[in-house]
Design a protein around this motif. Structure first.
Motif, PDB file in Angstrom:
ATOM      1  N   ARG A 161       2.954   0.246  13.928  1.00  0.00           N
ATOM      2  CA  ARG A 161       3.836   0.382  12.771  1.00  0.00           C
ATOM      3  C   ARG A 161       5.235   0.808  13.216  1.00  0.00           C
ATOM      4  O   ARG A 161       5.404   1.761  13.980  1.00  0.00           O
ATOM      5  CB  ARG A 161       3.281   1.390  11.770  1.00  0.00           C
ATOM      6  CG  ARG A 161       4.057   1.391  10.458  1.00  0.00           C
ATOM      7  CD  ARG A 161       3.423   2.311   9.421  1.00  0.00           C
ATOM      8  NE  ARG A 161       4.152   2.271   8.164  1.00  0.00           N
ATOM      9  CZ  ARG A 161       3.896   1.444   7.176  1.00  0.00           C
ATOM     10  NH1 ARG A 161       2.902   0.583   7.295  1.00  0.00           N
ATOM     11  NH2 ARG A 161       4.605   1.456   6.072  1.00  0.00           N
ATOM     12  N   ARG A 191      -2.505  -0.119   6.288  1.00  0.00           N
ATOM     13  CA  ARG A 191      -1.534  -0.282   5.213  1.00  0.00           C
ATOM     14  C   ARG A 191      -0.700  -1.540   5.471  1.00  0.00           C
ATOM     15  O   ARG A 191      -0.570  -1.997   6.619  1.00  0.00           O
ATOM     16  CB  ARG A 191      -0.591   0.919   5.134  1.00  0.00           C
ATOM     17  CG  ARG A 191      -1.242   2.195   4.615  1.00  0.00           C
ATOM     18  CD  ARG A 191      -0.201   3.302   4.488  1.00  0.00           C
ATOM     19  NE  ARG A 191      -0.809   4.552   4.065  1.00  0.00           N
ATOM     20  CZ  ARG A 191      -0.995   4.898   2.802  1.00  0.00           C
ATOM     21  NH1 ARG A 191      -0.571   4.091   1.831  1.00  0.00           N
ATOM     22  NH2 ARG A 191      -1.558   6.056   2.497  1.00  0.00           N
ATOM     23  N   ASP A 192      -0.137  -2.088   4.420  1.00  0.00           N
ATOM     24  CA  ASP A 192       0.784  -3.211   4.582  1.00  0.00           C
ATOM     25  C   ASP A 192       1.960  -2.759   5.451  1.00  0.00           C
ATOM     26  O   ASP A 192       2.524  -1.687   5.247  1.00  0.00           O
ATOM     27  CB  ASP A 192       1.298  -3.679   3.229  1.00  0.00           C
ATOM     28  CG  ASP A 192       0.193  -4.245   2.356  1.00  0.00           C
ATOM     29  OD1 ASP A 192      -0.902  -4.496   2.877  1.00  0.00           O
ATOM     30  OD2 ASP A 192       0.431  -4.420   1.141  1.00  0.00           O
ATOM     31  N   VAL A 198       0.464 -11.408   9.395  1.00  0.00           N
ATOM     32  CA  VAL A 198      -0.632 -11.159   8.457  1.00  0.00           C
ATOM     33  C   VAL A 198      -1.860 -10.753   9.263  1.00  0.00           C
ATOM     34  O   VAL A 198      -2.555 -11.586   9.836  1.00  0.00           O
ATOM     35  CB  VAL A 198      -0.921 -12.403   7.581  1.00  0.00           C
ATOM     36  CG1 VAL A 198       0.119 -12.538   6.506  1.00  0.00           C
ATOM     37  CG2 VAL A 198      -0.954 -13.687   8.424  1.00  0.00           C
ATOM     38  N   TRP A 200      -4.856  -7.267   9.409  1.00  0.00           N
ATOM     39  CA  TRP A 200      -5.309  -5.943   8.999  1.00  0.00           C
ATOM     40  C   TRP A 200      -6.589  -5.599   9.750  1.00  0.00           C
ATOM     41  O   TRP A 200      -7.497  -6.423   9.874  1.00  0.00           O
ATOM     42  CB  TRP A 200      -5.601  -5.901   7.491  1.00  0.00           C
ATOM     43  CG  TRP A 200      -4.396  -5.960   6.630  1.00  0.00           C
ATOM     44  CD1 TRP A 200      -3.701  -4.906   6.091  1.00  0.00           C
ATOM     45  CD2 TRP A 200      -3.714  -7.133   6.188  1.00  0.00           C
ATOM     46  NE1 TRP A 200      -2.629  -5.354   5.350  1.00  0.00           N
ATOM     47  CE2 TRP A 200      -2.616  -6.717   5.391  1.00  0.00           C
ATOM     48  CE3 TRP A 200      -3.914  -8.499   6.385  1.00  0.00           C
ATOM     49  CZ2 TRP A 200      -1.737  -7.617   4.793  1.00  0.00           C
ATOM     50  CZ3 TRP A 200      -3.037  -9.400   5.802  1.00  0.00           C
ATOM     51  CH2 TRP A 200      -1.956  -8.954   5.021  1.00  0.00           C
ATOM     52  N   LYS A 215      -5.766  -9.607   3.690  1.00  0.00           N
ATOM     53  CA  LYS A 215      -5.921  -8.237   3.217  1.00  0.00           C
ATOM     54  C   LYS A 215      -7.188  -8.104   2.395  1.00  0.00           C
ATOM     55  O   LYS A 215      -7.378  -8.784   1.405  1.00  0.00           O
ATOM     56  CB  LYS A 215      -4.693  -7.829   2.399  1.00  0.00           C
ATOM     57  CG  LYS A 215      -4.739  -6.397   1.902  1.00  0.00           C
ATOM     58  CD  LYS A 215      -3.397  -5.953   1.368  1.00  0.00           C
ATOM     59  CE  LYS A 215      -2.923  -6.808   0.219  1.00  0.00           C
ATOM     60  NZ  LYS A 215      -1.657  -6.333  -0.344  1.00  0.00           N
TER      61      LYS A 215
END
Length: 218
Positions: A161, A191-192, A198, A200, A215
């Motif tokens: 992140r 989290r986004d 794309v 997760w 997601k």
């Protein structure tokens, strides 16, 4: 066979042609994956990324070397020399750009592996918590930290992140009022914005960490 052909065999003409290096760049198999969605992280992926970085570095140095040879050559002059030199420099720029992209992609692969490791570490602490609270998960992740089950704050943050996050953790938690013995359900996920593109990581209540290009909702 003429003397000109002997002095300039076909293979030498091909190797010294800027078009050959441009074609090599566009035909590189790595461009099949030149998309925002990265492959699943793993040792094999990292090995492949390292190999592709090495290949791009080799072609970068070759392009720069040919640009220098073209610039210093006495056989090619004027406009032809300028065009060939610029083409070689442009090819070198392309290989440099590819190398930077591959290095960043390798860094993201490492980040995904570390992210999955964080989720597994959190899960072990969650298991310890359920043993002390009749099988119930804590109401929030911060409870693990405050009650001393997992006090390393770095584990609650996704290594990939780059965007600031004011929340306690970079992972969404869905274990409130749920028990470890319940049928497997989505317990945590990224989290986004944790990862580019794309992607997760999902942690299920049975301990599985499942990466997905979509997601997943609880």
């Amino acid at each position: 066979m003429s003397e000109a052909v002997k002095k300039n065999p076909l293979w030498r003409k091909i190797l010294l042609s800027p078009a050959f290096w441009l074609a090599s760049f566009w035909c590189l198999p790595a461009f099949e994956e030149f998309v925002p969605l990265l492959p699943t992280s793993g040792e094999e992926v990292l090995n492949r990324e390292a190999f592709l970085v090495f290949v791009s570095l080799v072609f970068l140095l070759l392009s720069l070397g040919l640009a220098l040879v073209s610039l210093l050559s006495r056989k090619v002059r004027g406009r032809e020399k300028a065009v060939k030199t610029l083409l070689y420099l442009f090819t070198a720029f392309l290989w440099l750009s590819l190398g930077i992209f591959l290095i960043r992609r390798a860094d993201e692969c490492v980040g995904r592996i570390a992210c999955a490791s964080n989720l597994r570490s959190i899960y072990l602490s969650l298991e310890q918590y359920t043993e002390d609270y009749e099988g119930f998960f804590p109401p929030e992740l911060k409870t693990l930290y405050e009650s001393g089950y997992l006090m390393d704050g770095r584990v609650y943050r996704c290594p990939s992140r780059t965007l600031p996050n004011a929340e306690f953790s970079d992972y969404l938690y869905f274990g409130k009022d749920r028990k470890l013995q319940d049928p497997p359900f989505l317990l945590m996920r990224d989290r986004d914005g944790n990862h580019p593109g794309v992607y997760w990581n999902n942690l299920f209540s049975d301990g599985r960490v499942w990466p997905e290009p979509a997601k997943r909702e609880p």
